[in-house]
Design a protein around this motif. Sequence first.
Motif, PDB file in Angstrom:
ATOM      1  N   GLY A 131      22.807  51.923   7.137  1.00 34.39           N
ATOM      2  CA  GLY A 131      24.268  51.903   7.213  1.00 34.39           C
ATOM      3  C   GLY A 131      24.922  53.269   7.269  1.00 34.39           C
ATOM      4  N   SER A 132      24.128  54.338   7.538  1.00 35.06           N
ATOM      5  CA  SER A 132      24.673  55.701   7.463  1.00 35.06           C
ATOM      6  C   SER A 132      25.769  55.944   8.495  1.00 35.06           C
ATOM      7  N   LYS A 133      25.578  55.466   9.743  1.00 37.30           N
ATOM      8  CA  LYS A 133      26.554  55.748  10.804  1.00 37.30           C
ATOM      9  C   LYS A 133      27.858  54.980  10.587  1.00 37.30           C
ATOM     10  N   ILE A 134      27.744  53.697  10.260  1.00 38.97           N
ATOM     11  CA  ILE A 134      28.967  52.901  10.075  1.00 38.97           C
ATOM     12  C   ILE A 134      29.758  53.421   8.879  1.00 38.97           C
ATOM     13  N   ASN A 135      29.060  53.883   7.839  1.00 37.94           N
ATOM     14  CA  ASN A 135      29.756  54.454   6.679  1.00 37.94           C
ATOM     15  C   ASN A 135      30.460  55.756   7.046  1.00 37.94           C
ATOM     16  N   GLU A 136      29.809  56.562   7.916  1.00 35.25           N
ATOM     17  CA  GLU A 136      30.417  57.799   8.411  1.00 35.25           C
ATOM     18  C   GLU A 136      31.724  57.492   9.151  1.00 35.25           C
ATOM     19  N   ILE A 137      31.658  56.487  10.037  1.00 28.07           N
ATOM     20  CA  ILE A 137      32.838  56.120  10.836  1.00 28.07           C
ATOM     21  C   ILE A 137      33.942  55.594   9.927  1.00 28.07           C
ATOM     22  N   ARG A 138      33.563  54.795   8.920  1.00 31.42           N
ATOM     23  CA  ARG A 138      34.567  54.291   7.955  1.00 31.42           C
ATOM     24  C   ARG A 138      35.235  55.443   7.226  1.00 31.42           C
ATOM     25  N   GLN A 139      34.407  56.419   6.803  1.00 34.03           N
ATOM     26  CA  GLN A 139      34.935  57.533   6.006  1.00 34.03           C
ATOM     27  C   GLN A 139      35.880  58.411   6.824  1.00 34.03           C
ATOM     28  N   VAL A 140      35.473  58.725   8.069  1.00 35.54           N
ATOM     29  CA  VAL A 140      36.289  59.601   8.902  1.00 35.54           C
ATOM     30  C   VAL A 140      37.586  58.927   9.317  1.00 35.54           C
ATOM     31  N   SER A 141      37.493  57.654   9.701  1.00 32.98           N
ATOM     32  CA  SER A 141      38.676  56.964  10.231  1.00 32.98           C
ATOM     33  C   SER A 141      39.588  56.424   9.136  1.00 32.98           C
ATOM     34  N   GLY A 142      39.000  56.095   7.991  1.00 38.99           N
ATOM     35  CA  GLY A 142      39.782  55.448   6.939  1.00 38.99           C
ATOM     36  C   GLY A 142      39.982  53.961   7.184  1.00 38.99           C
ATOM     37  N   ALA A 143      39.341  53.434   8.234  1.00 41.37           N
ATOM     38  CA  ALA A 143      39.490  52.011   8.558  1.00 41.37           C
ATOM     39  C   ALA A 143      38.406  51.190   7.868  1.00 41.37           C
ATOM     40  N   HIS A 144      38.703  49.899   7.650  1.00 40.94           N
ATOM     41  CA  HIS A 144      37.714  48.954   7.143  1.00 40.94           C
ATOM     42  C   HIS A 144      37.032  48.319   8.360  1.00 40.94           C
ATOM     43  N   ILE A 145      35.694  48.360   8.421  1.00 40.27           N
ATOM     44  CA  ILE A 145      34.962  47.853   9.580  1.00 40.27           C
ATOM     45  C   ILE A 145      33.970  46.798   9.128  1.00 40.27           C
ATOM     46  N   LYS A 146      34.077  45.609   9.734  1.00 39.86           N
ATOM     47  CA  LYS A 146      33.176  44.503   9.387  1.00 39.86           C
ATOM     48  C   LYS A 146      32.413  44.075  10.640  1.00 39.86           C
ATOM     49  N   ILE A 147      31.085  44.000  10.520  1.00 42.67           N
ATOM     50  CA  ILE A 147      30.240  43.571  11.634  1.00 42.67           C
ATOM     51  C   ILE A 147      29.737  42.162  11.342  1.00 42.67           C
ATOM     52  N   ALA A 148      30.068  41.222  12.223  1.00 40.23           N
ATOM     53  CA  ALA A 148      29.678  39.828  12.022  1.00 40.23           C
ATOM     54  C   ALA A 148      28.174  39.660  12.213  1.00 40.23           C
ATOM     55  N   SER A 149      27.623  38.615  11.598  1.00 38.21           N
ATOM     56  CA  SER A 149      26.206  38.312  11.770  1.00 38.21           C
ATOM     57  C   SER A 149      25.953  37.849  13.200  1.00 38.21           C
ATOM     58  N   ALA A 150      24.702  37.986  13.633  1.00 38.67           N
ATOM     59  CA  ALA A 150      24.336  37.563  14.989  1.00 38.67           C
ATOM     60  C   ALA A 150      24.514  36.051  15.128  1.00 38.67           C
ATOM     61  N   THR A 151      25.065  35.641  16.275  1.00 38.19           N
ATOM     62  CA  THR A 151      25.256  34.218  16.571  1.00 38.19           C
ATOM     63  C   THR A 151      24.152  33.757  17.513  1.00 38.19           C
ATOM     64  N   ASP A 152      23.584  32.600  17.222  1.00 36.79           N
ATOM     65  CA  ASP A 152      22.508  32.081  18.069  1.00 36.79           C
ATOM     66  C   ASP A 152      22.950  31.985  19.518  1.00 36.79           C
ATOM     67  N   GLY A 153      22.127  32.515  20.419  1.00 36.58           N
ATOM     68  CA  GLY A 153      22.413  32.405  21.853  1.00 36.58           C
ATOM     69  C   GLY A 153      23.398  33.420  22.385  1.00 36.58           C
ATOM     70  N   SER A 154      24.035  34.180  21.496  1.00 37.07           N
ATOM     71  CA  SER A 154      25.012  35.171  21.947  1.00 37.07           C
ATOM     72  C   SER A 154      24.375  36.556  22.047  1.00 37.07           C
ATOM     73  N   SER A 155      24.710  37.287  23.105  1.00 35.67           N
ATOM     74  CA  SER A 155      24.165  38.644  23.284  1.00 35.67           C
ATOM     75  C   SER A 155      25.099  39.696  22.697  1.00 35.67           C
ATOM     76  N   MET A 156      26.228  39.249  22.119  1.00 33.48           N
ATOM     77  CA  MET A 156      27.234  40.177  21.599  1.00 33.48           C
ATOM     78  C   MET A 156      27.449  39.963  20.093  1.00 33.48           C
ATOM     79  N   ARG A 157      27.902  41.023  19.428  1.00 35.41           N
ATOM     80  CA  ARG A 157      28.267  40.945  18.008  1.00 35.41           C
ATOM     81  C   ARG A 157      29.745  41.302  17.878  1.00 35.41           C
ATOM     82  N   GLN A 158      30.430  40.562  17.020  1.00 37.09           N
ATOM     83  CA  GLN A 158      31.856  40.789  16.794  1.00 37.09           C
ATOM     84  C   GLN A 158      32.048  41.870  15.727  1.00 37.09           C
ATOM     85  N   VAL A 159      32.877  42.861  16.034  1.00 37.41           N
ATOM     86  CA  VAL A 159      33.190  43.927  15.081  1.00 37.41           C
ATOM     87  C   VAL A 159      34.699  43.913  14.846  1.00 37.41           C
TER      88      VAL A 159
END
Length: 326
Positions: free
Chosen positions: A268-296
Motif C-alpha cells: 500500500g506504499s504508493k496509494i498511501n503516498e498519493i493520499r498523503q500528498v493530495s489530502g484526498a480519501h481514496i477507496k479501491i473496490a474489490s475485484a468484480t467477477d468477469g470485470s477487467s476494471m476496478r472502481q476507484v
Amino acid sequence: MSDKEEMALDGSLNVTLTLRLLMHGKEVGSIIGKKGETVKKMREESGARINISEGSSPERIVTITGPTESIFRAFSMIADKFEEDIAAAMTNSNVTSKPPVTLRLVFPGSQCGSLIGKGGSKIKEIRETTGAQVQVAGDMLPDSTERAVTISGTPQAITQCVRHICSVMLESPPKGATIPYRPKAIPAGAHAVLAPQHSAQAFAFPGQYAFAHQDLTKLHQLAMQHIPLPSLGQSNPTFPGLEASAPTSSQELAIPNDLIGCIIGRQGSKINEIRQVSGAHIKIASATDGSSMRQVTITGSPASISVAQYLISARLSSVQTSLGVL
C-alpha cells in the motif's frame, strides 16, 4: 545509408534539418534564461535557429533548425542546461539518486516506423549504442499526425541519440503531409486538463479543476522519475487549495485490473503516498467477477481530488513508459 547522408551526419555537407521539442513552461523558462540570454548564447554557439512557440499553453514547441552538427550542438547545450537544473534541484532535497535528463521530441508519425525498425530492431540498436532510453508514443498527439518520442539519459547519451534520429530522418523522409502538433491554450476560466498526454487511455475524468501548473509539473516529474513524493500535509503552502475546509465531493475512476497494483504499491506504499500528498480519501473496490476494471473512488476537496487524479495518471504513465507502451 548513402555516402551523401553519411557525409551530412559528419557535418561535411550543409544539409538542413528541423527537430521539434515539446516542453513545459518551466523548461522553456530555463532555456530562455534571464532577458533571453541563455537562448541567445545557445543560438550563437550552436549556429542553429532556435524558435519557441508563443501562446498561453502550458506546453510550448521549441523548433531547432540548422545543419546536422549545429543541431547536435544545440541539443547538447539544452541537455547540459537541464542537467544543471536537476543538480540544482537536488541540492535542496534529500533525493540521493540522480534522475536522467528527459527531452520530448515531436516526430512525424510516418517516420516512427523507421525509428522503431522491424520488430523494434532500430530502437533497440539506438538504446544499446547510446545508453539512452527511447520511447515512441503509440498514439498521435491531438489533432496532428505527429507522435511524442521521449529520450532520457545523460546529456552525452541524448546527443548521440539525436545523431541516430537525424540519420533516420535523412534515410526515411516523411510520407505525405505532416499535420504538426500545436499545444492548445487553456481559455480563461476553463478547467485545466491535468493528465499528461500519454496517460492511460482506459479512464477519463470529466470534471477537471484548475491547479497551479508549476506544481503539477513538479508532481509529474517526481512520479515519472520514481522519486518518493514529499510529505506535504494539508496546509503546505507549496500546494495551495488543499485546505480541509474546502467543500467535499467525490469522483470515480475505472482502472484496469492489471494496472491496479502499480497504484497500490508494495504493502500500500504508493496509494498511501498519493493520499498523503493530495489530502484526498481514496477507496479501491474489490475485484468484480468477469470485470477487467476496478472502481476507484476519490473523496475530498476539488483541488485534492484533482491532485489525486493527476498523481494516479502520472503513476500509470510512468509504469507504461517503463514497459515501452506509452
